[in-house]
Design a protein around this motif. Sequence first.
Motif, PDB file in Angstrom:
ATOM      1  N   GLU A  85      32.923  51.726  69.861  1.00  0.00           N
ATOM      2  CA  GLU A  85      33.295  50.495  69.170  1.00  0.00           C
ATOM      3  C   GLU A  85      32.666  49.275  69.845  1.00  0.00           C
ATOM      4  OE1 GLU A  85      35.635  52.799  70.155  1.00  0.00           O
ATOM      5  OE2 GLU A  85      35.926  53.673  68.185  1.00  0.00           O
ATOM      6  N   VAL A  86      32.665  49.262  71.179  1.00  0.00           N
ATOM      7  CA  VAL A  86      32.071  48.139  71.924  1.00  0.00           C
ATOM      8  C   VAL A  86      30.566  48.107  71.690  1.00  0.00           C
ATOM      9  CG1 VAL A  86      31.624  47.223  74.241  1.00  0.00           C
ATOM     10  CG2 VAL A  86      33.888  48.101  73.668  1.00  0.00           C
ATOM     11  N   SER A  95      29.830  46.787  68.172  1.00  0.00           N
ATOM     12  CA  SER A  95      30.038  45.336  68.057  1.00  0.00           C
ATOM     13  C   SER A  95      28.919  44.562  68.748  1.00  0.00           C
ATOM     14  CB  SER A  95      31.404  44.933  68.619  1.00  0.00           C
ATOM     15  OG  SER A  95      31.449  45.133  70.004  1.00  0.00           O
ATOM     16  N   LYS A  96      28.415  45.066  69.875  1.00  0.00           N
ATOM     17  CA  LYS A  96      27.284  44.407  70.543  1.00  0.00           C
ATOM     18  C   LYS A  96      26.035  44.485  69.676  1.00  0.00           C
ATOM     19  CE  LYS A  96      28.692  44.897  75.349  1.00  0.00           C
ATOM     20  NZ  LYS A  96      28.335  45.417  76.674  1.00  0.00           N
ATOM     21  N   LEU A 152      25.927  44.706  66.386  1.00  0.00           N
ATOM     22  CA  LEU A 152      26.104  43.790  65.255  1.00  0.00           C
ATOM     23  C   LEU A 152      25.864  42.343  65.673  1.00  0.00           C
ATOM     24  CD1 LEU A 152      29.172  45.352  63.432  1.00  0.00           C
ATOM     25  CD2 LEU A 152      26.783  45.352  62.696  1.00  0.00           C
ATOM     26  N   TYR A 153      26.316  41.971  66.864  1.00  0.00           N
ATOM     27  CA  TYR A 153      26.085  40.625  67.366  1.00  0.00           C
ATOM     28  C   TYR A 153      24.586  40.372  67.522  1.00  0.00           C
ATOM     29  CZ  TYR A 153      25.959  36.546  70.354  1.00  0.00           C
ATOM     30  OH  TYR A 153      25.685  35.317  70.868  1.00  0.00           O
ATOM     31  N   GLN A 177      22.967  39.894  64.150  1.00  0.00           N
ATOM     32  CA  GLN A 177      23.329  38.636  63.504  1.00  0.00           C
ATOM     33  C   GLN A 177      22.652  37.433  64.158  1.00  0.00           C
ATOM     34  OE1 GLN A 177      27.587  38.511  63.695  1.00  0.00           O
ATOM     35  NE2 GLN A 177      27.832  39.437  61.678  1.00  0.00           N
TER      36      GLN A 177
END
Length: 161
Positions: A133-134, A137-138, A140-141, A144
């Motif tokens: 999950e971490v 999320s990294k 995706l950041y 973006q």
Amino acid sequence: MSANLEAKKVIVEEIKEKIKSAITLTFVDYRGLTVEEDTKMRAEFRANGVDYKVYKNRLLLIALNELGYTGFEDILEGTTAIAFSNKDEVSGPRILVETIEKAKKMQIKAGIMNGERIDAKMVETLAKIPSKEVLVSKLLYLLQSPIRSVAIALNAIAEKQ
């Protein structure tokens, strides 16, 4: 056959099924752990999809040998518990390493990942990898970030006009 032998065969089959379904296995010497520390650790295991059990070394060795894992005689001495990581590769090792760091007790003996034996150092290295999950999320950041920069640049151009 005696009832005791039948019971042991059932346990060996149970161990084999858990080994087959696990992504990562971690063998640990659990000596010195208090009931409170053990309870907290087991709760965290349950929350992360890790099955933590204590089996007799001889039964563990039989199950491992029947599945083709050899050379575990050296680690299956003394007190041994095993963490079966079922959701991801790092949950079991991470929880064990965190518990060892907090309690200053227990010791990682070895592990199995992708069908290969790994030593205690590799298990500790594996424990330092962030959870899935971490990592997602990294990622995706990072994906973006360029889009956000383009949007800011376009907004600045629009404000100048």
